[in-house]
Design a protein around this motif. Structure first.
Motif, PDB file in Angstrom:
ATOM      1  N   GLY A  58       8.248  -0.289  -6.912  1.00 19.76           N
ATOM      2  CA  GLY A  58       8.934   1.001  -6.976  1.00 19.76           C
ATOM      3  C   GLY A  58       8.029   2.201  -7.106  1.00 19.76           C
ATOM      4  N   ALA A  59       6.709   1.994  -7.157  1.00 26.88           N
ATOM      5  CA  ALA A  59       5.766   3.101  -7.337  1.00 26.88           C
ATOM      6  C   ALA A  59       5.094   3.459  -6.019  1.00 26.88           C
ATOM      7  CB  ALA A  59       4.706   2.727  -8.366  1.00 26.88           C
ATOM      8  N   ASP A  60       5.045   4.748  -5.728  1.00 28.69           N
ATOM      9  CA  ASP A  60       4.331   5.266  -4.553  1.00 28.69           C
ATOM     10  C   ASP A  60       2.879   5.462  -4.965  1.00 28.69           C
ATOM     11  OD1 ASP A  60       3.450   6.485  -2.274  1.00 28.69           O
ATOM     12  OD2 ASP A  60       4.808   8.200  -2.383  1.00 28.69           O
ATOM     13  N   LEU A 108       0.831  -1.194   0.000  1.00 34.42           N
ATOM     14  CA  LEU A 108       0.000   0.000   0.000  1.00 34.42           C
ATOM     15  C   LEU A 108       0.874   1.257   0.000  1.00 34.42           C
ATOM     16  CD1 LEU A 108      -3.116   0.035   0.018  1.00 34.42           C
ATOM     17  CD2 LEU A 108      -3.007   0.642   2.431  1.00 34.42           C
ATOM     18  N   PHE A 109       2.103   1.114   0.459  1.00 36.47           N
ATOM     19  CA  PHE A 109       3.030   2.240   0.555  1.00 36.47           C
ATOM     20  C   PHE A 109       3.945   2.320  -0.659  1.00 36.47           C
ATOM     21  CE2 PHE A 109       1.489   1.193   4.669  1.00 36.47           C
ATOM     22  CZ  PHE A 109       1.376   2.389   5.346  1.00 36.47           C
ATOM     23  N   ALA A 151       4.371   6.559   0.741  1.00 34.67           N
ATOM     24  CA  ALA A 151       5.698   5.979   0.975  1.00 34.67           C
ATOM     25  C   ALA A 151       6.451   6.699   2.089  1.00 34.67           C
ATOM     26  CB  ALA A 151       6.510   5.997  -0.312  1.00 34.67           C
ATOM     27  N   ALA A 152       6.362   8.021   2.126  1.00 34.03           N
ATOM     28  CA  ALA A 152       7.103   8.784   3.130  1.00 34.03           C
ATOM     29  C   ALA A 152       6.557   8.583   4.533  1.00 34.03           C
ATOM     30  CB  ALA A 152       7.080  10.273   2.771  1.00 34.03           C
ATOM     31  N   GLY A 184      -7.627   4.175  10.325  1.00 32.26           N
ATOM     32  CA  GLY A 184      -6.606   4.616   9.385  1.00 32.26           C
ATOM     33  C   GLY A 184      -6.738   6.046   8.959  1.00 32.26           C
ATOM     34  N   GLU A 185      -7.653   6.796   9.544  1.00 31.13           N
ATOM     35  CA  GLU A 185      -7.860   8.189   9.109  1.00 31.13           C
ATOM     36  C   GLU A 185      -6.621   9.038   9.368  1.00 31.13           C
ATOM     37  OE1 GLU A 185     -11.112  11.840   9.645  1.00 31.13           O
ATOM     38  OE2 GLU A 185     -11.574   9.806  10.359  1.00 31.13           O
ATOM     39  N   ALA A 186      -5.868   8.743  10.443  1.00 29.27           N
ATOM     40  CA  ALA A 186      -4.661   9.511  10.724  1.00 29.27           C
ATOM     41  C   ALA A 186      -3.627   9.357   9.614  1.00 29.27           C
ATOM     42  CB  ALA A 186      -4.054   9.055  12.062  1.00 29.27           C
ATOM     43  N   LEU A 187      -3.689   8.277   8.867  1.00 29.81           N
ATOM     44  CA  LEU A 187      -2.790   8.068   7.732  1.00 29.81           C
ATOM     45  C   LEU A 187      -3.378   8.599   6.436  1.00 29.81           C
ATOM     46  CD1 LEU A 187      -0.286   6.736   6.363  1.00 29.81           C
ATOM     47  CD2 LEU A 187      -1.679   4.651   6.178  1.00 29.81           C
ATOM     48  N   LEU A 188      -4.653   8.355   6.218  1.00 23.52           N
ATOM     49  CA  LEU A 188      -5.269   8.600   4.910  1.00 23.52           C
ATOM     50  C   LEU A 188      -6.011   9.920   4.812  1.00 23.52           C
ATOM     51  CD1 LEU A 188      -6.751   5.039   4.332  1.00 23.52           C
ATOM     52  CD2 LEU A 188      -4.559   5.920   3.525  1.00 23.52           C
TER      53      LEU A 188
END
Length: 420
Positions: A138-140, A133-134, A145-146, A415-419
C-alpha cells in the motif's frame, strides 16, 4: 555510502563510458532501426538501441536470471543504481571489465576478473521493473505509483500454482544471457557488487539451452522441441503487434513485459510414460516435432481433424492446442525459455503415483515477452492452467511479471524516462 564506493560508482559512470564502448557505437546506432542479426561466436551484441537487447536477440546458450529487492528508499538512489548498472552493462557487453587501466594493488579490484581473457560471447543484459517498485504493502515507495501503466497488472493466482515466496516477485529483474555460462554469472556478480547497500539479491536461476544447429528448434528436458510456434523476431509488424509496448504506454514505449516462471517438471514420472501418451500430451510427434498426423515440424496445425472414431487427432487438452493462436483469438507471446537443473530435492508430488522423496529439481525457466500481459501470458495461461494435459507433470514454483522499458542511448540510462 562510503567515499570509496562513491568513487567506484563514479569511475564507471556514464561520462566515462564512451571510450570503453566506442568500437561498438556504429553497430549500436544500426541496431535502433534494424533487427539484430546472429553474431558469430564471441561477438558483441550492442547494448544501446531502441529496444533492450536480450529480447529480440537470437537466443544464446546460457542464462543467469536474477531478481533484486531495493534496500535504499529514495528515488534518486534508484535512479543512480540504474545509471550505474547501465554504464557497467555496456562495458561488460562490449567485452570490457570494470577494473581501472592501472588498478591499485592496495584496494579490492573493481571487477572479479573471473572472465579475464574471455570473449563477451554475445552477452546481453536486460533490466526489468517489478510491480513492488510502484507500490508495496500500500506504500508508494518511490513516487512511481501514478506512472504504472494499465497493462502492468499483477499476475493472478493460477490453478496448480505452488509459488515459493523466496522465488517469487521482486523489485528489479536482470536477465543475463550469453553463449558461456560463466560470462552470464560474471555479469550478474558485478551488478550485485555495484548494488551493495542499495539493492540485494532476492532469487536467482541459472539455465541452459541445447546447442543445436542454426535454424533447429531446441528440445526441452521432456525431449520435445520447445518454441516451434513463436513470434518471428525478424518481422517488425509482428513484433510491434505482439511484443513491443506502444507510445500509449508512455515511458514503456519500445519496451516489453517480461514474465518469468520456474516450472519444475516431474521428470521421473514423465520418463515412465509411453511414447504415444507423451505425444498426445504435447500434440506433436516427438522425433520430428510435427503436429500429430503431420510429417514436418512447421506444418499447419489442423485442429479440426478427426480420427476414424471421430475423436480429435490433436486432443482437446493437448498442450499445442491450448497454446495455439487459433484457439486464443490470435494471441501470441515471444517465448525465450531455458532448461534448468538444480540437482535434487525432497518433493511430494501432487499427482499420481504420489511419490515422495528425492527427485530432480529440474525443469523449465519459462520466459516470455509481450506488449500487454493481459492479452498475452495471462490470456493463454488462464486456460492452460486448468486444462493442459501437461499439468500432470509440471508445477509452477515461482516467478514474476516485470516491465522492461525501451533501450537507452549512450548518454542515457535504462529507465531514465521513468526515473529521471
Amino acid at each position: 555510502m562510503s567515499s570509496g564506493r562513491r568513487g567506484f560508482l563514479g569511475g564507471i559512470g556514464l561520462a566515462g563510458l564512451a571510450g570503453a564502448v566506442a568500437a561498438s557505437q556504429r553497430s549500436a546506432r544500426a541496431a535502433r532501426t534494424a533487427p539484430l542479426a546472429p553474431v558469430a561466436g564471441g561477438g558483441i551484441v550492442p547494448f544501446f538501441g531502441a529496444h533492450q537487447a536480450g529480447i529480440a536477440t537470437p537466443q544464446q546458450r546460457a542464462i543467469y536470471w536474477a531478481v533484486f529487492d531495493m534496500v535504499a528508499t529514495t528515488r534518486p538512489e534508484l535512479a543512480k543504481l540504474m545509471a550505474d548498472w547501465t554504464a557497467a552493462a555496456a562495458k561488460l557487453c562490449a567485452g570490457a571489465g570494470l577494473d581501472d587501466a592501472t588498478p591499485d594493488p592496495a584496494q579490492p579490484g573493481r571487477d572479479s576478473d573471473d572472465t579475464m581473457g574471455m570473449r563477451p560471447e554475445r552477452l546481453t543484459l536486460t533490466f526489468g521493473f517489478g510491480p513492488t517498485l510502484f507500490s508495496k504493502d500500500g506504500a508508494d515507495r518511490f513516487g512511481l505509483a501514478a506512472r504504472r501503466p494499465a497493462a502492468f497488472v499483477d499476475l493472478p493466482q493460477f490453478p496448480g500454482d505452488q509459488l515459493v515466496p523466496g522465488r517469487t516477485g521482486g523489485d528489479l529483474s536482470v536477465q543475463a544471457c550469453a553463449d558461456d555460462p560463466q560470462v552470464c554469472f560474471h555479469a550478474v556478480r558485478q551488478l550485485a557488487r555495484l548494488a551493495d547497500g542499495v539493492a540485494k539479491l532476492r532469487w536467482v536461476q541459472a539455465g541452459f539451452l541445447a546447442d543445436y544447429a542454426a535454424g533447429q528448434t531446441p528440445r526441452n528436458l521432456m525431449g520435445f522441441k520447445d518454441g516451434t510456434i513463436n513470434v518471428a523476431t525478424g518481422e517488425a509488424r509482428a513484433m510491434d503487434r505482439f511484443v513491443w509496448a506502444d507510445a500509449s504506454q508512455g515511458w514503456m514505449a519500445g519496451g516489453s513485459y517480461q514474465v518469468a516462471r520456474p516450472i519444475r517438471i516431474a521428470l521421473e514420472h514423465w520418463d515412465r510414460m509411453k511414447l504415444g501418451f507423451q505425444e498426445q500430451t504435447f500434440g506433436r510427434h516427438k522425433a520430428s516435432g510435427a503436429p500429430i498426423g503431420c510429417r514436418r515440424e512447421f506444418d499447419r496445425l489442423d485442429l479440426d481433424a478427426n480420427d476414424a472414431d471421430g475423436n480429435p487427432v490433436i486432443a482437446e487438452n493437448a498442450h499445442v492446442r491450448l497454446a495455439a493462436p487459433e484457439t486464443n483469438g490470435g494471441a501470441q507471446i515471444l517465448r525465450r525459455s531455458y532448461s534448468y537443473d538444480n540437482g535434487v530435492s525432497y518433493v511430494a508430488e501432487r499427482w499420481p503415483p504420489w511419490r515422495q522423496g528425492m527427485e530432480y529439481d529440474a525443469g523449465l525457466l519459462f520466459i516470455c515477452y509481450q506488449a500487454d500481459p493481459r492479452a498475452g501470458f495471462i490470456r493463454l495461461f488462464e486456460k492452460m492452467s486448468r486444462f493442459d494435459m501437461m499439468n500432470q507433470f509440471t508445477t509452477h514454483v515461482g516467478g514474476g511479471l516485470f516491465a522492461c522499458p525501451g533501450g537507452a542511448r549512450p548518454d542515457r540510462y535504462v529507465g531514465e524516462a521513468l526515473l529521471g
